[in-house]
Design an enzyme around this catalytic site. Structure first.
Site, PDB file in Angstrom:
ATOM      1  CB  CYS A  84      44.493  37.061  34.737  1.00 37.27           C
ATOM      2  SG  CYS A  84      45.893  36.182  35.451  1.00 37.27           S
ATOM      3  CG  HIS A 109      42.565  35.833  40.105  1.00 36.44           C
ATOM      4  ND1 HIS A 109      42.465  34.747  39.261  1.00 36.44           N
ATOM      5  CD2 HIS A 109      43.364  36.722  39.466  1.00 36.44           C
ATOM      6  CE1 HIS A 109      43.167  34.978  38.162  1.00 36.44           C
ATOM      7  NE2 HIS A 109      43.731  36.166  38.276  1.00 36.44           N
ATOM      8  CG  HIS A 128      45.499  41.102  36.977  1.00 40.14           C
ATOM      9  ND1 HIS A 128      44.245  41.134  37.575  1.00 40.14           N
ATOM     10  CD2 HIS A 128      45.805  39.777  36.845  1.00 40.14           C
ATOM     11  CE1 HIS A 128      43.826  39.901  37.784  1.00 40.14           C
ATOM     12  NE2 HIS A 128      44.758  39.056  37.339  1.00 40.14           N
ATOM     13  CD  GLU A 129      48.720  38.569  34.373  1.00 37.30           C
ATOM     14  OE1 GLU A 129      49.260  37.590  34.939  1.00 37.30           O
ATOM     15  OE2 GLU A 129      47.494  38.615  34.133  1.00 37.30           O
ATOM     16  CG  HIS A 170      48.831  36.957  39.458  1.00 36.97           C
ATOM     17  ND1 HIS A 170      47.930  36.630  40.455  1.00 36.97           N
ATOM     18  CD2 HIS A 170      48.095  37.122  38.317  1.00 36.97           C
ATOM     19  CE1 HIS A 170      46.706  36.591  39.957  1.00 36.97           C
ATOM     20  NE2 HIS A 170      46.770  36.897  38.655  1.00 36.97           N
TER      21      HIS A 170
END
Length: 790
Positions: free
Chosen positions: A172, A348, A338-339, A342
């Site tokens: 990331c 994180h 993962h993105e 966010h």
């Protein structure tokens, strides 16, 4: 080269590779990659297990027996819900850049999630949409990817053992400071007391996936392969996010089949992200709405494997990008998750964050699942708003097909619920038509009956549109067709995408009926500046590309003779530019990117297809040769009695029949359906033919009448016997003598009659004289009277 563990005999491997290589040489998409992101692979034949109590035709959990490394494993699967819409929208592009939309066939209930029996924390995401099993699963700490072996006739599959991957900090691109900065607007809105309410109801995220041209080429230009990759990637993300009670719904898909819509050749992925969020806001959002959009790129970058910006439910710039380099699906799906984490407020992971007792969580450097820290961040964010996640997507899969108001499979109709069907005169609750009914819905259905042939089911909207007609045998109206791009229309305009493109008409539509198109001096004065009022392209929030001199006439519209300020949509700005030398007042409108998410249309940009000179048109803000419209309909093709439609078929004028308007008919085309006879409008060609036919019929009737009259007359005369010629002659002479005698007798009679009449007249005269004499004798004589008095 890294050693590969092979669990096959050499002979069997040889037999397996030969047909595989042969099919590859023939262009088949054989998925067989022992190297790359995999440690090892082996071939197995999944065996489907059946259980008692299963109901035929009802979707239920399924199980497969897999044999890996000599051990048997049972894979339990159950169908995923809400993963796909009923009709997945897939956007692609022709080689000329024209946007295409398709709704590919995807089997029902072909996406599953599950686990491996007796395996710790096992999860599986499997798709059977392409035939066979394709997906990922883990047995204890080992992750596998399974693919069907297309070269195999016996349901063989390749199972790859994935590497023990630790992504590290390069995955990331977001730093902790950047995450904190992006989260700052949402921190003050969160309230701890809202957590229970937020957790109680599941969330739903509508996702759009995009793939660059390199990925499309990587799969040998196989659009179906890209579609099923997207479905599997979404399925893996959905499996991850179900841990936090959020579902991922793939709303649409866009594949850049012609060329990349943004520049992707930057050394750093962050620069691509900046271009992508602009494209999403200015182009993608105008086509369809979504909660989030993610772009996959078949390219390596120096800074990271994935990047994201913004949050879900935001009208500002937001989106994410990541790399998709090979056939390994699990790693890119994890980076995407993962993105996306966010985007829903997750930060994180810190060193103390754990997922199922492990440290390698999704928001850290692993793929086990979301950590306890991610849970807290997620519920904190959705408590601050994120109301778009409360919208439940349209159900893509339902067990009971009849009753969903969608006609499918063998259904004749679908009126919905029992209560709704009671009010429907055409359809029954069992999805069968009522007795005597032909249809229930459709533009060519009326009162449960088909509309008659020739009925106009879709009127033409303007002079560049064409009407469609029912055929009398279907409830559906033919597909919408219109005049071919480039067909001339009024005010020296040209038809383009179903509309007549003309500066004069565009000025009138904005500034009223008195407005007129401005001369070229106005365009040069305004569009060569490069601001929101005069430009040839909007490249950013406050960035505008000024027009080149040759293309200024294709920038923003300029009008003159504007008498009053029109009533335009809110936030629309009108500008006037005075040219002193020419004594002209030029009028136009402004536009900027922040107006796009608000749904405000750009009225003041010159439409593509508008003429910009003799034999030239505006196209993508450039003045180019009109050949770009690919107009090739010569008058001779339709015998000067029709025009070409967008399918390049003749649409004939009333009085002539397709396909080439050569024969007499009622007009239309092979695409429009059969037109009917127009009331009060009979063309001259039909009049001529009708008159000729009428005269011909009269002539035939006259001949027939004379013929039958003669036949009937002869039939009604008395029959005469035939006799010898001598006898006939004698009778003829006797008849003649008799006739002479009769004539003589008649003459004598006439003379006698005349003599008699003369005698009667003489007698009558004598009688009159005698009567007169008698009267005179009775009168007294005057002379004798006189003598007696004396």
């Amino acid at each position: 080269m890294r050693s590969v563990q092979i669990f096959l005999s050499q002979c069997r491997l040889l037999l397996l590779l030969v047909p595989t290589m042969l099919l590859k040489s023939l262009g088949e998409d054989v998925i067989f990659h022992p190297e790359g992101e995999f440690d090892s692979y082996e071939v197995t034949i999944p065996e489907k297990l059946s259980f008692r109590g299963e109901v035929q035709g009802v979707v239920s959990p399924v199980s497969y027996l897999l044999q890996l490394k000599g051990k048997k494993h049972v894979l339990h699967l159950w169908p995923k819900r809400l993963l796909l819409p009923r009709h997945l929208r897939v956007f692609s592009f022709t080689e000329h850049g024209e946007l295409l939309e398709d709704h590919p066939y995807i089997p029902k209930d072909c996406n599953y999630m599950g686990s491996v029996k007796e395996s710790l924390d096992s999860k599986a995401t499997i798709s059977t949409c392409m035939g066979g099993l394709r997906g990922v699963f883990n047995i204890d700490a080992k992750h596998y990817q399974i693919e069907p072996l297309k070269a195999s006739p016996s349901f063989e599959h390749v199972v790859y053992l994935l590497k023990k991957e630790q992504f590290g900090n390069q995955v990331c691109g977001l730093s902790d400071d950047e995450i904190e900065w992006q989260m700052a607007p949402y921190e003050n809105k969160a309230r701890l007391r809202d957590f229970p309410g937020s957790y109680k109801h599941p969330k739903y995220l509508e996702l759009i996936l995009l793939f660059d041209q390199s990925r499309y080429r990587f799969v040998n230009n196989n659009l179906s392969q890209v579609i099923h990759d997207a479905i599997l990637l979404t399925g893996i993300m959905d499996t991850y996010f179900q841990d936090v009670r959020m579902r991922i719904h793939l709303k649409a898909l866009e594949v850049w089949t012609d060329f990349n819509k943004i520049r992707v050749g930057y050394p750093e992925l962050a620069e691509v992200l900046g271009r992508f969020v602009i494209y999403k806001k200015s182009v993608l959002n105008a086509r369809l709405s979504s909660d989030w959009a993610h772009l996959y790129l078949q390219r390596k970058y120096n800074d990271a494997l994935a990047w994201s910006f913004g949050k879900v439910c935001s009208l500002e710039y937001a989106g994410s990008v990541s790399t998709l380099l090979d056939t390994n699906i699990l790693a890119p799906a994890t980076w995407s998750a993962h993105e996306l984490g966010h985007a829903v407020g997750m930060s994180h992971d810190e060193q103390y964050c754990q997922c199922r007792g492990r440290l390698n969580c999704i928001m850290g450097s692993g793929r086990t699942g979301f950590s306890n820290c991610s849970y807290i961040s997620f519920f904190k964010h959705i408590s601050s708003g994120a109301t778009c996640l409360n919208n439940i997507p349209g159900l893509g899969y339902v067990l009971k097909r009849c009753g969903n108001k969608i006609v499918e499979d063998n259904e004749e109709c679908d009126c919905g619920s029992t209560e709704e069907c009671q009010k429907d005169r055409c359809c029954q609750s069992n999805c069968k038509l009522q007795p005597g009914a032909n249809c229930s819905i459709g533009l060519c259905c009326h009162d449960c009956r088909f509309r008659p042939s020739g009925y106009v089911c879709r009127q033409e909207g303007n002079e560049c549109d064409l009407a469609e007609y029912c055929d009398g045998n279907s409830s559906s109206c033919p597909n919408d067709v219109y005049k071919q791009d480039g067909t001339p229309c009024k005010y020296e305009g040209r038809c383009f995408r179903k509309g007549c493109r003309s500066r004069y008409m565009q000025c009138q539509s904005i500034f009223g009926p008195d407005a007129m198109e401005a001369p070229s001096e106005c365009y040069d004065a305004v569009n060569l500046i490069g601001d929101q009022f005069g430009n040839c392209e909007i490249t950013g929030i406050r960035n505008f590309k000024k027009c080149e001199s040759a293309n200024s006439i294709c920038g923003r519209l300029q009008c003159i003779n504007v008498e009053t300020i029109p009533d335009l949509p809110e936030h629309t700005t009108i500008i006037s530019t005075h040219l002193q030398a020419e004594n002209l007042m030029c009028w136009g409108t402004g536009y900027h990117l922040s107006m796009k998410p608000m749904g405000i249309p750009d009225l003041g940009m010159i439409n593509d297809g508008t003429s910009c000179g003799e034999g030239r048109v505006c196209f993508k803000k450039n003045c180019v040769n009109s050949s770009v419209l690919q107009f090739d309909c010569l008058p001779e093709k339709c015998n000067t009695r029709g025009v070409c439609n967008n399918r390049k078929n003749c649409h004939c004028m009333y009085g002539w029949a397709p396909p080439f308007c050569e024969e007499v008919g009622y007009g239309g085309s092979i695409d429009s359906g059969p037109p009917g006879l127009l009331r009060g409008a009979i063309p001259s060609s039909i009049w001529v033919v009708s008159i000729i036919m009428f005269r011909l019929i009269l002539l035939i009737l006259s001949v027939v009448f004379v013929f039958f009259r003669q036949v009937i007359g002869n039939h009604l005369k008395p029959k005469q016997e035939k006799m010898p010629l001598s006898k006939a002659k004698t009778e003829q002479e006797e008849s003649k003598t008799k006739t002479v005698q009769e004539e003589s007798k008649t003459k004598t009679g006439q003379e006698e009659s005349e003599a008699k009449t003369g005698q009667e007249e003489s007698k009558a005269k004598t009688g009159q004289e005698e009567s007169k004499a008698n009267i005179e004798s009775k009168r007294p004589k005057a002379k004798s009277v006189k003598k007696q008095k004396k």
